[in-house]
Write an enzyme that holds these catalytic residues in place. Structure first.
Site, short mmCIF file in Angstrom:
data_model
loop_
_atom_site.label_atom_id
_atom_site.label_comp_id
_atom_site.label_asym_id
_atom_site.label_seq_id
_atom_site.Cartn_x
_atom_site.Cartn_y
_atom_site.Cartn_z
N ASP A 1 0.86 -1.18 0.00
CA ASP A 1 0.00 0.00 0.00
C ASP A 1 0.90 1.23 0.00
O ASP A 1 1.97 1.23 0.59
CB ASP A 1 -0.91 0.01 1.24
CG ASP A 1 -1.96 1.08 1.16
OD1 ASP A 1 -3.03 0.81 0.58
OD2 ASP A 1 -1.72 2.20 1.64
N GLN B 1 -2.62 3.33 4.54
CA GLN B 1 -4.06 3.36 4.82
C GLN B 1 -4.68 2.35 3.85
O GLN B 1 -5.08 2.70 2.74
CB GLN B 1 -4.65 4.76 4.58
CG GLN B 1 -3.93 5.86 5.32
CD GLN B 1 -4.22 5.85 6.80
OE1 GLN B 1 -5.36 5.70 7.20
NE2 GLN B 1 -3.19 5.99 7.61
N GLU C 1 -7.91 -22.04 10.00
CA GLU C 1 -6.84 -22.53 9.12
C GLU C 1 -5.51 -22.59 9.86
O GLU C 1 -4.74 -23.52 9.70
CB GLU C 1 -6.72 -21.65 7.87
CG GLU C 1 -7.98 -21.58 7.01
CD GLU C 1 -8.53 -22.96 6.65
OE1 GLU C 1 -7.74 -23.93 6.58
OE2 GLU C 1 -9.76 -23.09 6.45
N TYR D 1 -5.97 -36.77 8.44
CA TYR D 1 -7.12 -36.01 7.96
C TYR D 1 -8.12 -36.92 7.25
O TYR D 1 -8.47 -36.73 6.08
CB TYR D 1 -6.64 -34.90 7.02
CG TYR D 1 -7.62 -33.74 6.89
CD1 TYR D 1 -8.03 -33.02 8.01
CD2 TYR D 1 -8.14 -33.39 5.65
CE1 TYR D 1 -8.92 -31.97 7.89
CE2 TYR D 1 -9.03 -32.35 5.51
CZ TYR D 1 -9.42 -31.64 6.65
OH TYR D 1 -10.31 -30.61 6.52
N ASP E 1 -15.82 -36.76 1.66
CA ASP E 1 -15.20 -35.78 2.55
C ASP E 1 -14.24 -36.45 3.54
O ASP E 1 -14.24 -36.18 4.74
CB ASP E 1 -16.29 -34.99 3.30
CG ASP E 1 -15.75 -33.85 4.14
OD1 ASP E 1 -14.68 -33.30 3.77
OD2 ASP E 1 -16.36 -33.51 5.17
N HIS F 1 -15.60 -32.90 7.78
CA HIS F 1 -16.25 -31.62 8.03
C HIS F 1 -17.66 -31.80 8.60
O HIS F 1 -18.31 -30.81 8.95
CB HIS F 1 -16.36 -30.80 6.74
CG HIS F 1 -15.03 -30.27 6.29
ND1 HIS F 1 -14.27 -30.90 5.32
CD2 HIS F 1 -14.31 -29.20 6.68
CE1 HIS F 1 -13.16 -30.23 5.12
NE2 HIS F 1 -13.15 -29.17 5.95
#
Lengths: 545, 339
Positions: free
Chosen positions: A259, A263, A364, A378, A450, A455
């Protein structure tokens, strides 16, 4: 008396002039300090006086011209920088800047140090100083980086003969001043100019972000926290995003969200950057954890991995992953989906930048914590626990920073409610069934989709967490739980954090999660404590025994 | 600007320089102003002194003399003192005091007496001393820290410091003189500083810090128009009481920003000092005091002075103005010249 009378007239003249000088001192340019003299001469008399003084000091070797540059804005003008020297050694920070117009001085600004009395014979050689810095930083300092001998004005008001050396380390650019007599560090500071900017978040809320100034631009690099936190703007370059995630390219400063005036208006970058820092802070303050790996692993957020306007033309896999999702990519890297253009709806809702939800960002990052702790596999139950732990941390971070309530920027037991308009959520910890997720072990998903319902089945542990805090009855079993109360949520957070990160193995089951959290409750609050009772009742209520 | 020891030396030099100038001011003003005042004869010049004894009985009182000098409570002397070695004065013919009375026997010369009426033309005073007390003040400053407003509140105590000055005046009526005075003081200030520093990562989370900063410079210059009234206290001891309007200009350091250190998680900050800015201003007020002199010779003496002055000025070290009390109580000693 005659003598006095004779003196009267000349004295009166002198007095008139001098009294004016007393009452209205006309030399603000020479401001005496403790050991330094600020110069700000801009009126003709002061400038003439300082011009003469500069000439005298140049002759005496107390000033040396660094060079003169033409003024690019006003023709005919030039600017000369003059460094202060003490017995041939540069005084760090002592400098005058003389502006001239056609050779005539127009202004003199700067600062000179006075009362310098240090011996300019160093006991250490430049090589010694470089070796000291190399030893401290682990940096390899080449011959081109020769330490410069300077007189260093100290904060205490004295002076030290020191070697100045600027060294780039892994995550900082540090200036060292090594005492030329003792070899100690007389001063060190980061030359990376870290600053705090402000920006609008996705929900138009203004927040602070820690940024770094490089080459005149403000970059989303947070060096104020123990780990460096980078937020990259990949400007919709999906290929580069994927190359980076696969380790084929490295990102550099030109990829960092930037930036011009600090700002910030890139709402996705602002929220990703701020929320990553907030999550680190939560982990530190609540659990004394130092980042994802507890070793202050660099945290990297990626925003704008794709272009919003391309949403209709991308494959559904890209749409689902890079537009309507956020994910932890390992090695401390988070990728936040781009959402959809305004007016485009999916499932009846508009989708904003995925970094715009604090619970999503914390969720995350919690995957990163899991990665470096229990490393829950997982899939199936361990995968569901992995997801549940991220939901637990995501919600806990919300409650840490936001007021409890409903709607945007409020803490609640919904996940991702800040991303959509109208406000919706992915999951609910209070009532998982509201989002078609099981709230009881007997209703767990046993299919293969899944990854075995990671989930979905997370709802079981999520509901146990919720009940242990808030109390109430499980909607399926109807079993009541006497929660510890919202005021004591910290206790349940610590229990679940301890149980999930310290005790669970990678292929943990719900039953193991129950045992682990009960052990954590007993460790932290004692056997028979209200915390142990709440946790036990909660797991029982959701059918995990 | 940081504070440090070298500052005092520079300041002292400045004050001495100004003191010398101030002395010259007073002397010059007093002397230069003489023609503006009705000039008495040279015999009348000087301190309030005993009326010289008439040389003869017919010797009239000097023109301009308004009353016989005498010390309060002492017996009125008609003939006045006789200078050493002088012959006893003959009584004036027809003098009610001496009519039919024999001249008094020769006697030892009387010492000079104090007088209720001052017959001199003016005075000049040069003094050096100390400012003993001065009003404190409170200032605030707002500055940006971590993209948010931080505040600083400083309660200043002004310490004792050297004071130099000069006064002068011309007698205009009876024992009343009009003149002026200049006073220079150099003091240092001690600040009790309280600050509210924003948290770097969150809005509206402030850390309180407190600390003390000393050695902040302050220089005041007082210029006053003074009416002085002479009161003879004893044979060689006079006192001027004086008062008048004054303008006090000040140049002083004021706190503009807090220096601090902080480290993660930034829940607290540590005060390390302040940054100052040099501010100038001034204000009109009043001054009053008393000056007691002991004359060593006819024209020269030594004395001491107590002066109290007060004015206030609005100074702006930052966007927030601060009302600052100026002046204070000074005690000084030095030389007196009467003419």
């Amino acid at each position: 008396m005659r003598f006095v009378r004779r003196l009267a007239r000349p004295a009166l003249i002198v007095v008139a002039a001098l009294s004016a000088a007393i009452l209205f001192p006309a030399h603000p340019s020479a401001q005496a300090g403790s050991d330094r003299r600020a110069v700000a001469a801009s009126d003709a008399r002061d400038v003439r006086a300082w011009d003469t003084q500069i000439t005298r000091m140049l002759r005496g070797g107390q000033l040396r011209s660094r060079g003169e540059e033409a003024d690019l804005q006003l023709e005919g003008r030039s600017h000369e920088r003059l460094d202060q020297y003490h017995n041939g050694v540069k005084v760090f920070g002592g400098e005058l800047v003389r502006q001239a117009d056609g050779g005539q001085a127009v202004s003199v600004f700067g600062l000179l140090y006075t009362g310098i009395g240090v011996d300019v014979e160093p006991a250490l050689s430049p090589r010694d100083a470089a070796a000291i810095v190399a030893g401290m930083t682990g940096a390899t300092i080449g011959p081109e980086l020769a330490p410069e001998l300077v007189v260093l004005p100290t904060d205490a008001g004295g002076y030290v003969l020191a070697y100045r050396l600027r060294v780039l380390t892994a995550d900082d650019l540090t200036v060292f001043f090594i005492d030329a007599a003792t070899g100690g560090v007389a001063l060190r500071y980061s030359d990376l100019q870290t600053t705090i900017g402000t920006g609008q978040g996705v929900q138009n809320d203004t927040k602070k972000i820690s940024t770094t100034v490089r080459n005149g631009a403000y970059l989303a690099i947070d060096l104020m926290r123990p780990p460096a936190i980078y937020t990259y703007d990949l400007k919709g370059n999906l290929a580069r995003t994927q190359f980076y995630l696969n380790g084929l390219v490295t990102l550099n400063d030109s990829d960092v969200a930037a930036d011009a005036d600090n700002q910030w208006t890139d709402t996705a970058a602002v929220d990703a950057h701020a929320y990553a820092g907030w999550t680190y802070d939560y982990l530190y303050k609540r659990f004394n954890r130092q980042g994802l790996d507890n070793r202050n692993l660099t945290m990297t957020s990626i925003v704008h991995p794709v272009k919003r306007e391309d949403w209709a033309s991308v494959p559904s896999s890209v749409l689902n992953l890079y537009y309507l999702n956020a994910f932890y990519a390992g090695r401390g890297i988070m990728v936040y989906g781009e959402g959809l253009p305004p007016g485009v709806t999916v499932s009846g809702r508009q989708w904003n930048y995925f970094s715009g939800a604090l619970d999503v960002v914390a969720h995350e990052l919690a995957h990163g914590v899991t990665d470096y702790t229990s490393d829950l596999i997982y899939r199936n139950e361990s995968g569901a626990l992995n997801e549940a732990f991220s939901d637990i941390i995501g919600t806990s971070v919300e409650y840490f920073y936001q007021q409890a309530g409903a709607g945007y920027l409020k803490a609640d037991y919904l996940l991702g409610e800040d991303l959509t308009a109208p406000s919706g959520a992915f999951r609910s910890m209070a009532n998982p069934q509201a989002y078609d997720d099981p709230d009881h072990y007997s209703k767990r998903y046993t299919g293969t989709a899944d990854n075995g319902g990671v989930h979905s089945n997370s709802g079981i542990a999520n509901n146990a967490f919720y009940l242990a805090i808030e109390g109430g009855a499980n909607r399926t079993s109807g079993l009541p739980v006497q929660g510890v109360g919202a005021a004591n949520r910290e206790k349940i957070e610590k229990v679940f954090y301890r149980g999930f990160t310290q005790f669970l193995p990678a292929n943990a089951t719900f039953s193991m999660a129950r045992a682990a959290t009960l052990q954590a409750a007993r460790d932290l609050y004692g056997t028979g404590s209200d915390v142990e009772r709440a946790v036990e009742q909660a797991w029982t209520a959701v059918g995990v025994i | 600007m940081r504070r440090g020891p070298g500052h005092t030396v520079t300041r002292a030099r400045t004050v001495l320089r100004r003191a010398a100038v101030t002395a010259l001011v007073a002397i010059a003003v007093a002397v230069a102003a003489r023609p503006l005042i009705a000039q008495p004869s040279s015999q009348q010049a000087g301190r309030p002194q005993p009326q010289p004894a008439p040389k003869t009985a017919t010797n009239p009182a000097p023109p301009g003399a308004t009353a016989q000098p005498q010390t309060s409570g002492t017996k009125p002397q008609t003939g006045g003192a006789t200078p050493a070695g002088a012959q006893p004065a003959k009584p004036a013919a027809g003098s009610p005091q001496t009519k039919g009375v024999q001249a008094p026997p020769p006697r030892k010369p009387a010492p000079p007496r104090t007088s209720k009426v001052w017959k001199g033309r003016g005075f000049a005073v040069v003094s050096g001393g100390a400012q003993l007390a001065a009003p404190g003040y409170t200032s605030t400053a707002v500055f940006k820290v971590h993209a948010e407003n931080a505040t600083l509140t400083a309660n200043a105590t002004v310490g004792i410091g050297p004071a130099f000055g000069a006064r002068g005046g011309m007698r205009v009526w009876k024992n009343l003189a009009i003149g002026g005075g200049l006073e220079l003081t150099s003091t240092s200030q001690t600040l009790d500083v309280t600050g509210r520093l924003p948290h770097p990562f969150q809005f509206n989370q402030f850390r309180e810090v407190q600390g003390t900063a000393d050695g902040l410079g302050r220089t005041e210059t007082l210029a006053a128009l003074e009416l002085s009234w002479l009161i003879a206290l004893a044979r060689r001891v006079d006192m001027f009481v004086f008062a008048g309007p004054a303008y006090i200009s000040v140049r002083q350091d004021m706190a503009s920003r807090i220096q601090f250190t902080e480290s993660y998680p930034y829940e607290t900050a540590t005060f390390t000092g302040i940054e100052t800015t040099s501010v100038r201003g001034g204000g009109f007020g009043v001054t009053a005091g008393a000056d007691v002199s002991y004359l060593l010779t006819k024209h020269v003496g030594i004395g001491g002075q107590l002066r109290y002055s007060y004015a206030s000025a609005t100074l702006k070290p930052s966007e927030q103005p601060a009302k600052v009390g100026l002046g204070g109580l000074q005690a000084a000693f030095g030389a007196r010249i009467l003419f």
